[in-house]
Design a protein around this motif. Structure first.
Motif, PDB file in Angstrom:
ATOM      1  N   ARG A 489       1.309  -0.708   0.182  1.00  0.00           N
ATOM      2  CA  ARG A 489      -0.420   0.005  -0.005  1.00  0.00           C
ATOM      3  C   ARG A 489       0.477   1.077   0.051  1.00  0.00           C
ATOM      4  NH1 ARG A 489      -4.924   0.002   4.021  1.00  0.00           N
ATOM      5  NH2 ARG A 489      -5.342  -1.790   2.925  1.00  0.00           N
ATOM      6  N   LEU A 490       1.939   1.350   0.593  1.00  0.00           N
ATOM      7  CA  LEU A 490       2.821   2.380   0.841  1.00  0.00           C
ATOM      8  C   LEU A 490       3.119   3.360  -0.350  1.00  0.00           C
ATOM      9  CD1 LEU A 490       3.551   3.907   2.929  1.00  0.00           C
ATOM     10  CD2 LEU A 490       5.479   2.961   3.094  1.00  0.00           C
ATOM     11  N   LEU A 491       3.885   1.622  -1.112  1.00  0.00           N
ATOM     12  CA  LEU A 491       4.804   1.763  -2.927  1.00  0.00           C
ATOM     13  C   LEU A 491       3.668   2.414  -3.665  1.00  0.00           C
ATOM     14  CD1 LEU A 491       6.256   0.800  -4.680  1.00  0.00           C
ATOM     15  CD2 LEU A 491       6.675  -1.361  -5.208  1.00  0.00           C
ATOM     16  N   GLN A 492       2.114   1.883  -3.080  1.00  0.00           N
ATOM     17  CA  GLN A 492       1.072   1.925  -4.020  1.00  0.00           C
ATOM     18  C   GLN A 492       0.806   4.088  -3.709  1.00  0.00           C
ATOM     19  OE1 GLN A 492      -2.733   0.650  -3.039  1.00  0.00           O
ATOM     20  NE2 GLN A 492      -3.702   1.062  -4.924  1.00  0.00           N
ATOM     21  N   ARG A 493       0.727   4.343  -3.314  1.00  0.00           N
ATOM     22  CA  ARG A 493      -0.008   5.855  -2.268  1.00  0.00           C
ATOM     23  C   ARG A 493       1.741   6.142  -2.871  1.00  0.00           C
ATOM     24  NH1 ARG A 493      -1.552   5.415   4.103  1.00  0.00           N
ATOM     25  NH2 ARG A 493      -3.468   4.276   3.412  1.00  0.00           N
ATOM     26  N   ALA A 494       3.010   6.351  -2.805  1.00  0.00           N
ATOM     27  CA  ALA A 494       4.579   6.914  -3.827  1.00  0.00           C
ATOM     28  C   ALA A 494       3.994   7.031  -4.833  1.00  0.00           C
ATOM     29  CB  ALA A 494       5.437   6.065  -3.081  1.00  0.00           C
ATOM     30  N   ASP A 495       3.161   5.757  -5.674  1.00  0.00           N
ATOM     31  CA  ASP A 495       3.731   5.783  -7.556  1.00  0.00           C
ATOM     32  C   ASP A 495       2.494   6.812  -7.151  1.00  0.00           C
ATOM     33  OD1 ASP A 495       4.339   4.485  -9.592  1.00  0.00           O
ATOM     34  OD2 ASP A 495       1.771   4.220  -8.877  1.00  0.00           O
ATOM     35  N   ILE A 496       0.940   6.677  -6.961  1.00  0.00           N
ATOM     36  CA  ILE A 496       0.293   7.668  -6.986  1.00  0.00           C
ATOM     37  C   ILE A 496       0.719   9.107  -6.549  1.00  0.00           C
ATOM     38  CG2 ILE A 496      -1.782   8.981  -6.243  1.00  0.00           C
ATOM     39  CD1 ILE A 496      -2.333   6.290  -5.222  1.00  0.00           C
ATOM     40  N   ALA A 497       1.386   9.367  -5.736  1.00  0.00           N
ATOM     41  CA  ALA A 497       2.370  11.009  -5.969  1.00  0.00           C
ATOM     42  C   ALA A 497       3.109  10.873  -6.410  1.00  0.00           C
ATOM     43  CB  ALA A 497       2.480  10.873  -4.236  1.00  0.00           C
ATOM     44  N   LEU A 498       4.063   9.692  -7.030  1.00  0.00           N
ATOM     45  CA  LEU A 498       4.936  10.539  -8.151  1.00  0.00           C
ATOM     46  C   LEU A 498       4.174  10.982  -9.621  1.00  0.00           C
ATOM     47  CD1 LEU A 498       7.483  10.354  -9.301  1.00  0.00           C
ATOM     48  CD2 LEU A 498       7.327   7.459  -9.652  1.00  0.00           C
ATOM     49  N   HIS A 499       3.103  10.074  -9.955  1.00  0.00           N
ATOM     50  CA  HIS A 499       1.779  10.398 -10.943  1.00  0.00           C
ATOM     51  C   HIS A 499       1.763  12.415 -10.872  1.00  0.00           C
ATOM     52  CE1 HIS A 499       2.118   6.364 -12.097  1.00  0.00           C
ATOM     53  NE2 HIS A 499       1.807   6.570 -13.265  1.00  0.00           N
ATOM     54  N   ALA A 500       1.339  12.138  -9.771  1.00  0.00           N
ATOM     55  CA  ALA A 500       0.922  13.484  -9.281  1.00  0.00           C
ATOM     56  C   ALA A 500       1.726  14.008  -9.872  1.00  0.00           C
ATOM     57  CB  ALA A 500       0.508  13.722  -8.082  1.00  0.00           C
ATOM     58  N   LYS A 502       4.275  14.101 -11.696  1.00  0.00           N
ATOM     59  CA  LYS A 502       5.067  14.129 -12.798  1.00  0.00           C
ATOM     60  C   LYS A 502       4.161  15.218 -14.632  1.00  0.00           C
ATOM     61  CE  LYS A 502       6.526  10.461 -15.144  1.00  0.00           C
ATOM     62  NZ  LYS A 502       6.866   9.258 -14.893  1.00  0.00           N
ATOM     63  N   ALA A 503       2.691  14.861 -13.408  1.00  0.00           N
ATOM     64  CA  ALA A 503       1.500  15.742 -14.130  1.00  0.00           C
ATOM     65  C   ALA A 503       1.575  17.127 -14.125  1.00  0.00           C
ATOM     66  CB  ALA A 503       0.415  15.115 -13.753  1.00  0.00           C
ATOM     67  N   ALA A 504       2.292  17.099 -12.425  1.00  0.00           N
ATOM     68  CA  ALA A 504       2.413  18.811 -12.136  1.00  0.00           C
ATOM     69  C   ALA A 504       3.484  19.655 -12.781  1.00  0.00           C
ATOM     70  CB  ALA A 504       2.511  18.915 -10.744  1.00  0.00           C
ATOM     71  N   GLY A 505       4.492  18.813 -13.962  1.00  0.00           N
ATOM     72  CA  GLY A 505       5.111  19.172 -14.690  1.00  0.00           C
ATOM     73  C   GLY A 505       6.670  18.735 -14.066  1.00  0.00           C
ATOM     74  N   ARG A 506       8.463  19.215 -14.741  1.00  0.00           N
ATOM     75  CA  ARG A 506       9.673  18.337 -14.244  1.00  0.00           C
ATOM     76  C   ARG A 506      10.041  18.816 -12.803  1.00  0.00           C
ATOM     77  NH1 ARG A 506      11.560  16.731 -20.048  1.00  0.00           N
ATOM     78  NH2 ARG A 506       9.323  16.452 -21.101  1.00  0.00           N
ATOM     79  N   ARG A 507      10.769  17.910 -12.863  1.00  0.00           N
ATOM     80  CA  ARG A 507      11.408  17.992 -11.468  1.00  0.00           C
ATOM     81  C   ARG A 507      10.113  18.991 -10.069  1.00  0.00           C
ATOM     82  NH1 ARG A 507      13.954  19.969 -16.251  1.00  0.00           N
ATOM     83  NH2 ARG A 507      16.423  19.768 -16.269  1.00  0.00           N
ATOM     84  N   GLN A 508       9.439  18.552 -10.363  1.00  0.00           N
ATOM     85  CA  GLN A 508       8.435  18.880  -8.922  1.00  0.00           C
ATOM     86  C   GLN A 508       8.631  16.951  -7.528  1.00  0.00           C
ATOM     87  OE1 GLN A 508       6.321  21.230  -9.450  1.00  0.00           O
ATOM     88  NE2 GLN A 508       7.751  21.396 -10.314  1.00  0.00           N
ATOM     89  N   VAL A 509       7.957  17.665  -6.650  1.00  0.00           N
ATOM     90  CA  VAL A 509       7.707  16.398  -5.843  1.00  0.00           C
ATOM     91  C   VAL A 509       6.702  17.137  -4.741  1.00  0.00           C
ATOM     92  CG1 VAL A 509       8.719  16.265  -3.297  1.00  0.00           C
ATOM     93  CG2 VAL A 509      10.140  17.155  -5.319  1.00  0.00           C
ATOM     94  N   ARG A 510       6.037  15.487  -5.112  1.00  0.00           N
ATOM     95  CA  ARG A 510       4.488  15.511  -4.604  1.00  0.00           C
ATOM     96  C   ARG A 510       4.470  14.826  -3.330  1.00  0.00           C
ATOM     97  NH1 ARG A 510       4.605  19.825  -6.237  1.00  0.00           N
ATOM     98  NH2 ARG A 510       2.755  20.483  -7.885  1.00  0.00           N
ATOM     99  N   THR A 511       3.367  15.065  -2.608  1.00  0.00           N
ATOM    100  CA  THR A 511       3.783  14.246  -1.354  1.00  0.00           C
ATOM    101  C   THR A 511       2.000  13.815  -1.465  1.00  0.00           C
ATOM    102  OG1 THR A 511       5.222  14.821   0.159  1.00  0.00           O
ATOM    103  CG2 THR A 511       3.474  13.649   1.723  1.00  0.00           C
ATOM    104  N   PHE A 512       2.330  11.821  -0.977  1.00  0.00           N
ATOM    105  CA  PHE A 512       0.938  11.614  -1.161  1.00  0.00           C
ATOM    106  C   PHE A 512      -0.146  12.022   0.056  1.00  0.00           C
ATOM    107  CE2 PHE A 512      -2.519   8.350   0.425  1.00  0.00           C
ATOM    108  CZ  PHE A 512      -3.269   8.075  -0.654  1.00  0.00           C
TER     109      PHE A 512
END
Length: 795
Positions: A489-500, A502-512
């Motif tokens: 589940r933690l891996l899934q959440r991190a993957d969701i945050a990574l997609h967010a 990448k969707a926000a643009g390059r060189r971005q950090v997002r927390t689930f």
């Protein structure tokens, strides 16, 4: 002696043959007795059956029926005392007829007896009627007496007939018994012969066994000689084994040691004999193994031990200890076998390292990463999981080659290590995707600070093959350590945050966040709705007409897939097509699209309307080669006309895999369908691709059409594209024609066909067929100068 072909592995041994002969003789003997006994029992049964086939019972029933009839006559005549005997006679008659239905265990069928038993229900029916009239008979009622006379007369007649038939069956049974006696005599003679044969066979077996005993004595002498040779051979084998072998008495003293054992301990076997094992090896654990094997009476489990080898280096020995028992089960000695597994242990460690680490970067791979993540979660405390994706890595790989891509990954690995603590775990999950497990973080601020350092480090230029290459990274963070956040589940959440990120643009950090989870849930619900809509046939087409720009003649249509959801309303293709691809429904959706379009085209042909239809196919179907099979199957299933089907593809097929795209498009042309390059000018197509793949149609993107009449530069570009298309032998179709000025400029430039709201909006198939029927009138009015939009407004 040995029977050829039977001795040896898989055959019969010499000791088996006498046993088989003895069993055969016994079988013949028992079989003879069994056959004789069976025939004798059968004859006795036949004799008994001759006397028990119902004849006596039928006679008794006939006699009792006659007596009852006589008593009824006497009572009717007024004879005193006759009335008292009638009920008793009736009960006796009932029991006699009841006796006829009982069996005597004989399974043989006799026709007469079977016929009598088959008619018993009628007898009992008559007796029941007679029993009903008995009170009237005793009261001398004339009606009752008359009915009783009729029943008894019929019973006497039928029982008399049955008695005669049973008498004949009795004679048949007697004849069968006589024939059985003759068979019994024959069987006894054959059985006697079988007994003689079995006795002869037993004598032969006894003689054979005597001969075998003589041979066994000779074999025993040979066995003793072989035992001596085997002992010498065993000694050679033991000394040749790549193992250390030793044997010890109950006191632990050496009684045998092979050459390898003596060499490893830098001594000789003669020097070891009689000494205790601990004295020779210097290890009290060896002595403990011997004691354990003696006490348990069984093998001691393998034990690994570190010892000093003859070269002075540490070696790993795998040792097994087992007791040796005599024929009475008493332990008389203990054997030990040791194997030097030092090299094997080193190889296992190397294999384990390879299995758990990435071959390029030396980082933990997905397997080891999963183990470390689960361990960090189970250890307690907050755990931060970072998923890191290198931006622009594919561009570097494609432009500079795989060697440059590997160099970029190695440099990125080194930079990320510099951003982490010693206890943090850095892993490569595959391609350009990395992960970091941070145990014992204080909170989201610490995790985001580390992620920001990683982004900054990976955003600096890379010096690769003498060139400066720019790349970056996107990071998705998920925090765990609570009961509900396990590894997957933690891996899934991190993957969701990574997609967010990448969707926000390059060189971005997002927390689930919970909002991301909700968005994922909505995405999954949409995928389920798409799957349900496809299963229920909820998708339909709107057909946008295309017209010749020169004379506004009807030129065909484009099939546009539509979906009206009962709650979501009209869902645009840009939403439901990606959802279908995520749900793995891209191929079923494409199959549905092709079949539905060709089916509608066939329906129009049945109305004498021949309309060319264009259908869009995803770039993934072109690159994967699935498009050929999909189109071929649809044409065959719907009896489609290939020349009237146009397949539209977008320019991104060329950046996915130009070679595969070229092969698939060429195969589609081989099917006879027309090919159209959609949205030209906005993607990745080049003149080189167009030269290799001569499309039948090039569709000008609406962004160029929108600038006609307002931008001279745009008009020059459109003019150039028109010339290029005509130079390649393709038609140019303009999309998004929305006003007369655009239409006029396209006519001046020489564009072949157009589509857009000015010419006709997407419409139902019925409306399109009506438009096609009125095509001649519409073309004439358009040529006369009337606004074409007004012509189609009524459609």
């Amino acid at each position: 002696m040995t029977i050829p072909g039977l001795a040896g592995k898989g055959g019969w041994s010499r000791s088996t043959i006498p046993l088989l002969a003895f069993l055969l003789a016994a079988l013949v003997f028992v079989a003879s007795l069994a056959v004789s006994g069976r025939q004798l029992a059968n004859h006795v049964r036949l004799e008994a059956t001759g006397h028990r086939i119902g004849f006596w019972e039928a006679g008794q029933a006939l006699l009792e029926a006659a007596r009852l009839r006589t008593d009824v006559h006497r009572h009717a005549a007024g004879v005193p005392g006759a009335a008292a005997a009638i009920p008793q006679r009736f009960e006796i008659l009932w029991s006699r007829i009841l006796a006829l239905q009982g069996g005597d265990g004989e399974r043989r069928s006799y026709p007469a007896l079977d016929a009598v038993r088959a008619s018993l229900p009628e007898f009992f029916s008559q007796l029941t009627a007679l029993e009903t009239d008995l009170p009237g008979v005793i009261a001398r009622d004339n009606g009752a007496l008359a009915r009783a006379e009729l029943v008894l007369a019929d019973l006497v007649s039928r029982l008399n007939f049955a008695n005669r038939a049973l008498h004949q069956d009795r004679q048949i049974a007697s004849e069968a018994a006589t024939l059985g006696l003759s068979r019994l005599q024959t069987t006894f003679a054959a059985s006697a012969l079988g007994l003689i044969v079995s006795a002869s066979l037993l004598c032969t077996v006894l003689f054979w066994l005597w001969r075998r005993a003589q041979a066994t004595l000779l074999e025993a002498e040979e066995a003793r000689a072989r035992a001596g040779r085997s002992e010498r051979l065993l000694r050679v084998v033991v000394d040749s084994l790549p193992l250390m072998v030793s044997a010890h008495d109950r006191e632990g003293r050496f009684v045998l040691a092979n050459a390898n054992f003596a060499e490893f301990h830098r001594t000789t076997e003669q020097a070891l004999l009689g000494r205790c094992v601990a004295e020779a090896t210097g290890s009290p654990a060896d002595e403990a193994d011997l004691a354990a094997a003696l006490a348990a009476g069984g093998e001691v489990p393998f034990r690994e031990a570190e010892v000093v080898g003859p070269d002075g280096n540490a070696r790993t020995l795998l040792t097994s200890t087992a007791p040796v028992q005599d024929t009475d089960g008493a332990v008389t000695a203990v054997a030990r076998i040791s194997l030097d597994i030092t090299e094997r242990k080193a190889a296992e460690e190397q294999i384990r390292y390879i299995a758990e680490h990435d071959s390029l970067t030396g980082l933990a791979n997905r397997l080891l990463f999963t183990q470390r993540l689960n361990h960090a979660i189970s250890a307690g405390g907050k755990v931060a999981l970072h998923l890191i994706d290198i931006d622009d890595f594919k561009d570097v790989n494609d432009s500079l080659g795989h060697a440059a891509g590997d160099a970029l990954l190695l440099t990125a690995t080194s930079r990320m290590r510099g951003c982490l603590r010693p206890e943090d775990v850095l892993a490569r999950l595959g391609g350009d995707e990395f992960a970091v497990v941070q145990p014992n973080v204080r909170g989201v601020e610490d995790a985001e600070a580390v992620a920001a350092r990683i982004v900054r480090a990976l955003s600096s230029p890379y010096a690769i093959e003498g060139s400066l290459v720019k790349a970056g990274a996107s990071v998705g963070i998920a925090l765990g350590g609570t009961a509900e956040a396990d590894g997957p589940r933690l891996l899934q959440r991190a993957d969701i945050a990574l997609h967010a990120a990448k969707a926000a643009g390059r060189r971005q950090v997002r927390t689930f966040s919970a909002a991301m989870d909700a968005a994922l849930g909505e995405q999954r619900r949409l995928e389920q709705d798409v799957q349900k809509a496809l299963a229920e046939g909820a998708f339909h087409f709107a057909y946008q007409p295309k017209f010749r720009v020169s004379d506004l003649g009807f030129a065909g249509c484009e099939a546009l897939l539509r979906w009206d959801h009962r709650l979501r309303g009209a869902v645009p293709p840009g939403v439901f097509i990606p959802a279908a691809e995520r749900a793995g429904l891209s191929v079923p959706l494409a199959r549905h699209t092709l079949h539905a379009a060709l089916r509608q085209q066939a329906a129009w042909r049945a109305q004498d309307i021949d309309i060319a239809v264009a259908v869009n196919l995803s770039a993934r179907h072109i690159v994967s080669g699935q498009a050929v099979e999909l189109v071929r199957d649809a044409l065959e299933a719907e009896n489609g006309v290939p020349e009237r089907l146009e397949i539209e593809v977008t320019e991104d097929v060329f950046i996915r895999d130009p070679g595969a795209a070229a092969s698939t498009l060429e195969a589609l042309r081989g099917l006879g369908v027309r090919l159209a390059l959609d949205d030209f000018g906005t993607g990745y197509a080049s003149l080189g691709y167009l030269q290799q793949l001569p499309f039948d149609v090039i569709k000008l993107d609406r962004s160029f059409v929108a600038g006609l009449g307002t931008s001279t530069r745009t008009e020059r570009i459109v003019d150039a594209i028109t010339r290029i298309a005509h130079g390649l032998g393709a038609k140019l179709v303009a999309e998004g024609v929305e006003n007369p000025v655009q239409l006029a400029r396209l006519r001046e430039i020489g564009c072949d066909e157009g589509q857009g709201y000015l010419l006709g909006r997407p419409m139902a198939p019925e409306a399109l067929s009506a438009l096609a029927r009125s095509h001649g009138l519409a073309a004439a009015r358009g040529a006369a100068g009337e606004p074409l939009a007004a012509v189609f407004a009524a459609e």
